[in-house]
Design a protein around this motif. Structure first.
Motif, PDB file in Angstrom:
ATOM      1  N   ASP A 271       0.771  -0.936  -0.082  1.00 17.76           N
ATOM      2  CA  ASP A 271       0.007   0.045  -0.318  1.00 17.76           C
ATOM      3  C   ASP A 271       0.991   1.337  -0.155  1.00 17.76           C
TER       4      ASP A 271
ATOM      5  N   ARG B  75     -13.871   2.847  -7.553  1.00 23.02           N
ATOM      6  CA  ARG B  75     -15.031   2.661  -5.847  1.00 23.02           C
ATOM      7  C   ARG B  75     -13.760   1.722  -5.469  1.00 23.02           C
TER       8      ARG B  75
ATOM      9  N   ARG C 104     -11.569   3.441  -3.479  1.00 26.96           N
ATOM     10  CA  ARG C 104     -11.785   4.339  -2.451  1.00 26.96           C
ATOM     11  C   ARG C 104     -12.204   3.724  -1.363  1.00 26.96           C
ATOM     12  N   GLY C 105     -12.978   2.548  -1.601  1.00 27.17           N
ATOM     13  CA  GLY C 105     -13.515   2.194  -0.368  1.00 27.17           C
ATOM     14  C   GLY C 105     -12.749   1.635   0.688  1.00 27.17           C
ATOM     15  N   ASP C 106     -11.387   1.410   0.584  1.00 24.61           N
ATOM     16  CA  ASP C 106     -10.110   0.867   1.483  1.00 24.61           C
ATOM     17  C   ASP C 106      -9.929   2.082   1.904  1.00 24.61           C
ATOM     18  N   GLN C 107     -10.346   1.751   3.081  1.00 19.11           N
ATOM     19  CA  GLN C 107      -9.286   3.267   3.821  1.00 19.11           C
ATOM     20  C   GLN C 107      -8.236   3.569   4.125  1.00 19.11           C
ATOM     21  N   ARG C 108      -7.986   2.159   3.914  1.00 22.45           N
ATOM     22  CA  ARG C 108      -5.948   2.856   3.671  1.00 22.45           C
ATOM     23  C   ARG C 108      -5.756   3.893   1.908  1.00 22.45           C
TER      24      ARG C 108
ATOM     25  N   GLN D  74      -7.908   6.072   0.707  1.00 23.77           N
ATOM     26  CA  GLN D  74      -8.464   6.902   1.182  1.00 23.77           C
ATOM     27  C   GLN D  74      -7.909   8.708   0.404  1.00 23.77           C
ATOM     28  N   ASN D  75      -6.497   8.662   0.862  1.00 24.45           N
ATOM     29  CA  ASN D  75      -5.731   9.861   0.245  1.00 24.45           C
ATOM     30  C   ASN D  75      -5.044   9.169  -1.205  1.00 24.45           C
TER      31      ASN D  75
ATOM     32  N   GLY E 120     -14.517   8.420  -8.026  1.00 19.46           N
ATOM     33  CA  GLY E 120     -13.371   9.504  -7.075  1.00 19.46           C
ATOM     34  C   GLY E 120     -12.112   9.454  -7.694  1.00 19.46           C
TER      35      GLY E 120
ATOM     36  N   ASP F 210      -9.326  11.771  -9.218  1.00 16.41           N
ATOM     37  CA  ASP F 210      -9.008  12.953  -8.934  1.00 16.41           C
ATOM     38  C   ASP F 210      -8.269  14.038 -10.107  1.00 16.41           C
TER      39      ASP F 210
END
Length: 123
Positions: free
Chosen positions: A43, A64, A67-71, A73-74, A96, A98
């Motif tokens: 990751d 999606r 983006r659904g994986d908290q790790r 998010q950025n 999602g 950028d």
């Protein structure tokens, strides 16, 4: 480090050396499933460059899931799109991403898009 996701080997062969010339470390994935596996195992990516039109699972679905994986998010996500229409851009943003780049890819536009999302200057 960049994860490059494209099912067309020509895109992988064209983009990988270009990105490496900009001093980016590239890991390539040939489809959405491989991309998700790579991210599960490692990751530590700064950015994902993903082709939206792929067989099996569209790039939107992959975005999606990322983006659904908290790790992730950025994690910066840039979509490679084939159509300049508003609908495709809207779908990318809703999924999602950028940023997005129209194919065929203009090298300078790609460099500028990547530079907007990385905390260092590309060489």
């Amino acid at each position: 480090r960049i994860l490059l996701v494209a099912d067309d080997v020509r895109n992988l062969l064209l983009l990988t050396p270009l990105l490496e010339r900009w001093r980016l470390e590239v890991t390539a994935a040939g489809d959405s499933n491989e991309a998700l596996e790579v991210l599960e195992e490692d990751d530590e990516f700064s950015l994902v460059l993903i082709d939206i039109m792929m067989p099996e699972q569209e790039g939107y679905d992959t975005i999606r899931r990322i983006r659904g994986d908290q790790r992730f998010q950025n994690l910066a996500l840039i979509a490679l799109i084939a159509n300049s229409g508003d609908k495709e851009r809207e779908n990318c943003l809703e999924a999602g991403v950028d940023d997005f780049i129209l194919q065929p890819i203009d090298n300078e536009e790609l460099k500028q898009a990547i530079a907007r999302h990385l905390p260092f200057k590309l060489s």
